[in-house]
Design a protein around this motif. Sequence first.
Motif, PDB file in Angstrom:
ATOM      1  N   ALA A 405       0.829  -1.204   0.000  1.00  0.00           N
ATOM      2  CA  ALA A 405       0.000   0.000   0.000  1.00  0.00           C
ATOM      3  C   ALA A 405       0.865   1.256   0.000  1.00  0.00           C
ATOM      4  O   ALA A 405       0.581   2.221  -0.723  1.00  0.00           O
ATOM      5  CB  ALA A 405      -0.925  -0.002   1.213  1.00  0.00           C
ATOM      6  N   LEU A 406       1.936   1.241   0.787  1.00  0.00           N
ATOM      7  CA  LEU A 406       2.831   2.402   0.845  1.00  0.00           C
ATOM      8  C   LEU A 406       3.515   2.632  -0.498  1.00  0.00           C
ATOM      9  O   LEU A 406       3.549   3.765  -1.010  1.00  0.00           O
ATOM     10  CB  LEU A 406       3.874   2.193   1.941  1.00  0.00           C
ATOM     11  CG  LEU A 406       4.959   3.271   2.038  1.00  0.00           C
ATOM     12  CD1 LEU A 406       4.361   4.619   2.427  1.00  0.00           C
ATOM     13  CD2 LEU A 406       6.051   2.868   3.029  1.00  0.00           C
ATOM     14  N   ILE A 407       4.058   1.577  -1.078  1.00  0.00           N
ATOM     15  CA  ILE A 407       4.815   1.715  -2.331  1.00  0.00           C
ATOM     16  C   ILE A 407       3.897   2.150  -3.476  1.00  0.00           C
ATOM     17  O   ILE A 407       4.244   3.041  -4.264  1.00  0.00           O
ATOM     18  CB  ILE A 407       5.533   0.395  -2.653  1.00  0.00           C
ATOM     19  CG1 ILE A 407       6.639   0.133  -1.610  1.00  0.00           C
ATOM     20  CG2 ILE A 407       6.146   0.438  -4.056  1.00  0.00           C
ATOM     21  CD1 ILE A 407       7.225  -1.256  -1.690  1.00  0.00           C
ATOM     22  N   LEU A 408       2.726   1.528  -3.578  1.00  0.00           N
ATOM     23  CA  LEU A 408       1.779   1.927  -4.627  1.00  0.00           C
ATOM     24  C   LEU A 408       1.320   3.369  -4.432  1.00  0.00           C
ATOM     25  O   LEU A 408       1.135   4.111  -5.409  1.00  0.00           O
ATOM     26  CB  LEU A 408       0.580   0.985  -4.640  1.00  0.00           C
ATOM     27  CG  LEU A 408       0.839  -0.452  -5.097  1.00  0.00           C
ATOM     28  CD1 LEU A 408      -0.431  -1.278  -5.023  1.00  0.00           C
ATOM     29  CD2 LEU A 408       1.417  -0.476  -6.514  1.00  0.00           C
ATOM     30  N   ARG A 409       1.130   3.763  -3.183  1.00  0.00           N
ATOM     31  CA  ARG A 409       0.734   5.145  -2.908  1.00  0.00           C
ATOM     32  C   ARG A 409       1.832   6.114  -3.323  1.00  0.00           C
ATOM     33  O   ARG A 409       1.556   7.191  -3.882  1.00  0.00           O
ATOM     34  CB  ARG A 409       0.434   5.308  -1.413  1.00  0.00           C
ATOM     35  CG  ARG A 409      -0.094   6.691  -1.032  1.00  0.00           C
ATOM     36  CD  ARG A 409      -1.457   6.940  -1.656  1.00  0.00           C
ATOM     37  NE  ARG A 409      -2.000   8.237  -1.257  1.00  0.00           N
ATOM     38  CZ  ARG A 409      -3.155   8.700  -1.675  1.00  0.00           C
ATOM     39  NH1 ARG A 409      -3.912   7.989  -2.498  1.00  0.00           N
ATOM     40  NH2 ARG A 409      -3.601   9.885  -1.293  1.00  0.00           N
ATOM     41  N   LEU A 410       3.081   5.748  -3.085  1.00  0.00           N
ATOM     42  CA  LEU A 410       4.197   6.613  -3.469  1.00  0.00           C
ATOM     43  C   LEU A 410       4.283   6.751  -4.986  1.00  0.00           C
ATOM     44  O   LEU A 410       4.571   7.841  -5.503  1.00  0.00           O
ATOM     45  CB  LEU A 410       5.512   6.057  -2.906  1.00  0.00           C
ATOM     46  CG  LEU A 410       5.670   6.136  -1.386  1.00  0.00           C
ATOM     47  CD1 LEU A 410       6.949   5.443  -0.945  1.00  0.00           C
ATOM     48  CD2 LEU A 410       5.667   7.589  -0.915  1.00  0.00           C
ATOM     49  N   PHE A 411       4.054   5.666  -5.702  1.00  0.00           N
ATOM     50  CA  PHE A 411       4.033   5.756  -7.165  1.00  0.00           C
ATOM     51  C   PHE A 411       2.901   6.681  -7.634  1.00  0.00           C
ATOM     52  O   PHE A 411       3.071   7.465  -8.571  1.00  0.00           O
ATOM     53  CB  PHE A 411       3.866   4.367  -7.788  1.00  0.00           C
ATOM     54  CG  PHE A 411       5.128   3.563  -7.827  1.00  0.00           C
ATOM     55  CD1 PHE A 411       6.293   4.094  -8.361  1.00  0.00           C
ATOM     56  CD2 PHE A 411       5.170   2.276  -7.333  1.00  0.00           C
ATOM     57  CE1 PHE A 411       7.467   3.355  -8.410  1.00  0.00           C
ATOM     58  CE2 PHE A 411       6.334   1.523  -7.377  1.00  0.00           C
ATOM     59  CZ  PHE A 411       7.485   2.067  -7.906  1.00  0.00           C
ATOM     60  N   TYR A 412       1.762   6.571  -6.977  1.00  0.00           N
ATOM     61  CA  TYR A 412       0.631   7.433  -7.326  1.00  0.00           C
ATOM     62  C   TYR A 412       0.968   8.899  -7.059  1.00  0.00           C
ATOM     63  O   TYR A 412       0.695   9.777  -7.901  1.00  0.00           O
ATOM     64  CB  TYR A 412      -0.596   7.018  -6.518  1.00  0.00           C
ATOM     65  CG  TYR A 412      -1.727   8.021  -6.572  1.00  0.00           C
ATOM     66  CD1 TYR A 412      -2.541   8.139  -7.705  1.00  0.00           C
ATOM     67  CD2 TYR A 412      -1.977   8.876  -5.493  1.00  0.00           C
ATOM     68  CE1 TYR A 412      -3.567   9.068  -7.758  1.00  0.00           C
ATOM     69  CE2 TYR A 412      -3.000   9.810  -5.543  1.00  0.00           C
ATOM     70  CZ  TYR A 412      -3.793   9.905  -6.665  1.00  0.00           C
ATOM     71  OH  TYR A 412      -4.799  10.834  -6.719  1.00  0.00           O
ATOM     72  N   LEU A 413       1.550   9.175  -5.907  1.00  0.00           N
ATOM     73  CA  LEU A 413       1.927  10.554  -5.580  1.00  0.00           C
ATOM     74  C   LEU A 413       2.975  11.081  -6.563  1.00  0.00           C
ATOM     75  O   LEU A 413       2.942  12.254  -6.946  1.00  0.00           O
ATOM     76  CB  LEU A 413       2.477  10.629  -4.149  1.00  0.00           C
ATOM     77  CG  LEU A 413       1.499  10.285  -3.016  1.00  0.00           C
ATOM     78  CD1 LEU A 413       2.181  10.454  -1.666  1.00  0.00           C
ATOM     79  CD2 LEU A 413       0.247  11.140  -3.092  1.00  0.00           C
ATOM     80  N   ALA A 414       3.908  10.216  -6.955  1.00  0.00           N
ATOM     81  CA  ALA A 414       4.942  10.640  -7.902  1.00  0.00           C
ATOM     82  C   ALA A 414       4.328  11.026  -9.242  1.00  0.00           C
ATOM     83  O   ALA A 414       4.727  12.013  -9.867  1.00  0.00           O
ATOM     84  CB  ALA A 414       5.971   9.527  -8.087  1.00  0.00           C
ATOM     85  N   GLU A 415       3.335  10.262  -9.669  1.00  0.00           N
ATOM     86  CA  GLU A 415       2.715  10.534 -10.968  1.00  0.00           C
ATOM     87  C   GLU A 415       1.888  11.814 -10.968  1.00  0.00           C
ATOM     88  O   GLU A 415       1.684  12.418 -12.022  1.00  0.00           O
ATOM     89  CB  GLU A 415       1.844   9.350 -11.380  1.00  0.00           C
ATOM     90  CG  GLU A 415       2.622   8.196 -11.975  1.00  0.00           C
ATOM     91  CD  GLU A 415       3.351   8.594 -13.246  1.00  0.00           C
ATOM     92  OE1 GLU A 415       2.820   9.414 -14.014  1.00  0.00           O
ATOM     93  OE2 GLU A 415       4.465   8.093 -13.461  1.00  0.00           O
ATOM     94  N   ARG A 416       1.409  12.250  -9.818  1.00  0.00           N
ATOM     95  CA  ARG A 416       0.577  13.445  -9.813  1.00  0.00           C
ATOM     96  C   ARG A 416       1.376  14.729  -9.617  1.00  0.00           C
ATOM     97  O   ARG A 416       0.797  15.810  -9.524  1.00  0.00           O
ATOM     98  CB  ARG A 416      -0.511  13.330  -8.738  1.00  0.00           C
ATOM     99  CG  ARG A 416      -0.051  13.555  -7.301  1.00  0.00           C
ATOM    100  CD  ARG A 416      -1.244  13.472  -6.363  1.00  0.00           C
ATOM    101  NE  ARG A 416      -0.884  13.775  -4.988  1.00  0.00           N
ATOM    102  CZ  ARG A 416      -1.745  13.740  -3.965  1.00  0.00           C
ATOM    103  NH1 ARG A 416      -3.000  13.397  -4.206  1.00  0.00           N
ATOM    104  NH2 ARG A 416      -1.356  14.036  -2.739  1.00  0.00           N
ATOM    105  N   GLN A 417       2.704  14.614  -9.566  1.00  0.00           N
ATOM    106  CA  GLN A 417       3.525  15.811  -9.423  1.00  0.00           C
ATOM    107  C   GLN A 417       3.458  16.662 -10.689  1.00  0.00           C
ATOM    108  O   GLN A 417       3.348  16.140 -11.806  1.00  0.00           O
ATOM    109  CB  GLN A 417       4.983  15.446  -9.129  1.00  0.00           C
ATOM    110  CG  GLN A 417       5.177  14.673  -7.843  1.00  0.00           C
ATOM    111  CD  GLN A 417       4.572  15.374  -6.652  1.00  0.00           C
ATOM    112  OE1 GLN A 417       4.909  16.521  -6.341  1.00  0.00           O
ATOM    113  NE2 GLN A 417       3.662  14.680  -5.971  1.00  0.00           N
TER     114      GLN A 417
END
Length: 485
Positions: A405-417
């Motif tokens: 959950a943490l890693i997928l969330r970080l990928f999601y946050l990275a993509e919305r930058q």
Amino acid sequence: MYQREEEKIKSSIDWFTIAIYIVMVLCGWVSIYGASYQYENATSMFDLSGRAGMQLVWIGTSLLLGFTLLKLDSNLYDILAYYIYIFFMALLLLTIFIAPDIKGSRSWIAITDTIRLQPAEFAKFAVALALAKYMSSYNFKLMTLKSLSTILGLVALPIILILLQQETGSALVYTVFILVLYREGLPGLVLLLGVSAIMFFVVGLKYSEEDLGLLTMGEVISAIFIVIISALLVLNYRKDMLVARNIILGGIVLFGIPYLISLTEIDLNWGIIAIVALSILIIYLLVLAKKYWSKVYLLVAVFAICSIGFVSSINYLFNDVMQPHQQMRIKVSLGMEEDLMGAGYNVNQSKIAIGSGGLTGKGFLNGTQTKLKYVPEQDTDFIFCTVGEEQGFIGSVTVLILFLALILRLFYLAERQKNTFGRVYGYCVACIFLFHLTINVGMVIGLTPVIGIPLPFFSYGGSSLWAFTILLFIFLRIDMARKRR
């Protein structure tokens, strides 16, 4: 107006990620208490003389550090990126000379008699910031010699300095930064070459003791893989089905017919067969390259030649470059040696502990393997075996789900930058967590060699907890300001 803007930024903080962070840190604290608990000398979870008590101090200071980072201006991380990188590279260099020798490694700087810090852990966020800064620079283009060489230099420098500290595990973590480049346009061919090199090394080493005449079985199997990969490269980059089919058919004839003959108990020199097959492959590709003036055929031929050279050098790399304890760990992981009382002891005891936990585990503080100290480093690098024994399969899967959950969330946050700096740094953070999780859990259950890297937020230690907290909360601060950017 400034206050209104600050309130807007604060409202955009990703509380979901912070919630996962807090849950994982607390779960790690409980696991450390379970791993370090002693029946004959039991202490409270809050006793500062015990491991759990000290970890609670690290947790408190980490939370203070994390929320302090959230208060800083996000532009500071962009402005100071190179300065932070230079500082930590200098610190890594200094560590080589001033750090005491601990189990053959000079990677810990003693602050006091009981407090030590490992600069290699903190340098990860420095390298991530430097990469994000460089890759977000004006007119940056990834696929140029200048860009690739600069990126390679930024990553290679800490690896070299950490290797000089005799800390191979921490140095390997930095290789994960190459995964970030694929998001920014690095061709998948580079990843294929890396995976091929690993495959050649594993196969070539595992079957290196069986001599087939001129070559070992590992080298012959690698030769077959070279033929198959060459055909796939031609098919993917040249779209030439005919040539790819000819390469595969040639491989089947040159390796298949001798195999059928060998079933009649006629001895064949497989080394000569492999050499002939690879020679024909290379000549065929070079002829096609000249006939059609195609770079693809030429590059595939170069791949085959370089692969042959790499496979031929595996024994030298393993026997002459690697240290004896590294050789033994790799042999144990590949099943070439057991050494249950030596290099394989940790992994064997860890697997016993995890297996004994069953579906639901033995219960908190009831793990016999961990309580009787059969598993070395059970509250640091092998903390996951404590989770497996006490909480069982369900507890282990829960921990893995938290990390996922943490890693997928970080990928999601990275993509919305909104800019490259935030995106690149976010991918760096996610990839570092992914690498630590994969390798740590892999070595605990015997799938990867024991290289001694912590499980984020679970393993005991202030350096790793601080470093992962800094790594994560800097990204959260950058994400908070994405709308303003």
